[in-house]
Design an enzyme around this catalytic site. Structure first.
Site, PDB file in Angstrom:
ATOM      1  N   LEU A  37      19.317  12.255  10.770  1.00 26.31           N
ATOM      2  CA  LEU A  37      17.922  12.159  11.167  1.00 26.31           C
ATOM      3  C   LEU A  37      17.206  11.390  10.065  1.00 26.31           C
ATOM      4  O   LEU A  37      17.453  11.630   8.882  1.00 26.31           O
ATOM      5  CB  LEU A  37      17.287  13.546  11.311  1.00 26.31           C
ATOM      6  N   ASP A  38      16.324  10.489  10.449  1.00 26.35           N
ATOM      7  CA  ASP A  38      15.530   9.801   9.450  1.00 26.35           C
ATOM      8  C   ASP A  38      14.804  10.813   8.586  1.00 26.35           C
ATOM      9  O   ASP A  38      14.432  11.903   9.046  1.00 26.35           O
ATOM     10  CB  ASP A  38      14.491   8.896  10.109  1.00 26.35           C
ATOM     11  N   ARG A  39      14.566  10.443   7.342  1.00 25.86           N
ATOM     12  CA  ARG A  39      13.870  11.347   6.428  1.00 25.86           C
ATOM     13  C   ARG A  39      12.579  11.914   7.028  1.00 25.86           C
ATOM     14  O   ARG A  39      12.326  13.117   6.921  1.00 25.86           O
ATOM     15  CB  ARG A  39      13.574  10.617   5.118  1.00 25.86           C
ATOM     16  N   THR A  46      11.743  12.430  10.110  1.00 24.87           N
ATOM     17  CA  THR A  46      11.936  13.134  11.380  1.00 24.87           C
ATOM     18  C   THR A  46      12.370  14.573  11.124  1.00 24.87           C
ATOM     19  O   THR A  46      13.261  14.825  10.312  1.00 24.87           O
ATOM     20  CB  THR A  46      12.990  12.425  12.246  1.00 24.87           C
ATOM     21  N   HIS A  51      16.538   4.029  14.145  1.00 24.10           N
ATOM     22  CA  HIS A  51      15.113   4.028  14.492  1.00 24.10           C
ATOM     23  C   HIS A  51      14.889   3.709  15.972  1.00 24.10           C
ATOM     24  O   HIS A  51      13.846   3.184  16.350  1.00 24.10           O
ATOM     25  CB  HIS A  51      14.341   2.994  13.648  1.00 24.10           C
TER      26      HIS A  51
END
Length: 252
Positions: free
Chosen positions: A67-69, A71, A176
């Site tokens: 997961l993106d930082r 998110t 993304h």
């Protein structure tokens, strides 16, 4: 939580909320702002989800996806290499159903499929030796408008600000992807500093009193790789999401 001691800011070690655990898998609720694991971008960071979970449960864990930082939401780990391999196959064969919720700019109505190829996102340092000439990769996201709201406050040339709560289910796993797909529809996610609205983001932060990417990995469903039972793991909307829901009179 932070504690100041002789001019030094000491950050209290976070405790991750465990959403599911058995002898093969563990899922946590990753807070927004936490990296999954160490990378070249995190030289100033102290804590990472992988190391926190390893220390918390006392055994090595294998991250199954990222997961993106910024998110938040459901993050899965395996507890053995064999299970990590089986789950890796399930991810690559698109047998894992992931459901996200995003707060976007404007009123995005109805539902549909975003079928819009994406160029691979590369990091200047980590991917410096990777070709920049690759063709765009296929990328599809199912989306559904869940709720809309307006605030009677002027912003720019508009007399009010509008928001939508959008349910997204990515069918591919490009970097993304949801953020870029919603921006492609001209309904970027609130708090997205890469693809978002440079007027809406500051307004939202000032009005609600916090700044973050309003994207949550709400639910993950899949067949357990060992027991073959269907698992559905879900994260709760945190207090900041609940603050937004309360102001817009949305149920959750």
């Amino acid at each position: 939580m932070t504690i100041k001691n002789a001019g030094t800011v000491i950050v209290e070690k976070p405790v991750l909320k465990i959403l599911y655990q058995d002898e093969y898998l563990v899922a946590v609720d990753k807070p927004a702002g936490l990296f999954v694991h160490r990378s070249f971008m995190d030289k100033d960071e102290i804590y990472f989800a992988l190391q926190l979970l390893r220390d918390q449960i006392g055994q090595y864990v294998y991250p199954l996806h990222r997961l993106d930082r910024p998110t938040s939401g459901v993050l899965l780990f395996a507890l053995t290499q064999d299970v990590a391999r089986l789950m890796g196959q399930a991810f690559s064969e698109r047998e894992i159903q992931k459901t996200y919720y995003a707060l976007t700019r404007g009123h995005l109505l109805g539902d549909g499929i975003i079928d819009y190829p994406l160029k691979e996102k590369l990091d200047d340092l980590g991917d410096k030796n990777v070709s920049r000439d690759k063709e765009a990769q296929s990328a599809t996201t199912n989306y559904q408008s869940v709720a809309t709201a307006s605030l009677p406050l002027p912003l720019g040339k508009y007399s009010s600000v509008r928001y939508s709560l959008i349910k997204c289910q990515p069918q591919t796993g490009r970097r993304h992807q949801i953020r870029r797909h919603l921006a492609h529809l001209r309904h970027p996610i609130i708090g997205d500093i890469n693809y978002g609205d440079n007027k809406q983001n500051p307004f939202f932060g000032e009005h609600f009193g916090f700044k973050r990417l309003m994207l949550i990995a709400k639910q993950v469903s899949f067949l357990h790789p060992v027991t073959a039972q269907t698992l559905t793991i879900e994260a709760e909307f945190d207090t900041q999401w609940q603050q937004v829901f309360s102001e817009f009179d949305w149920s959750y």
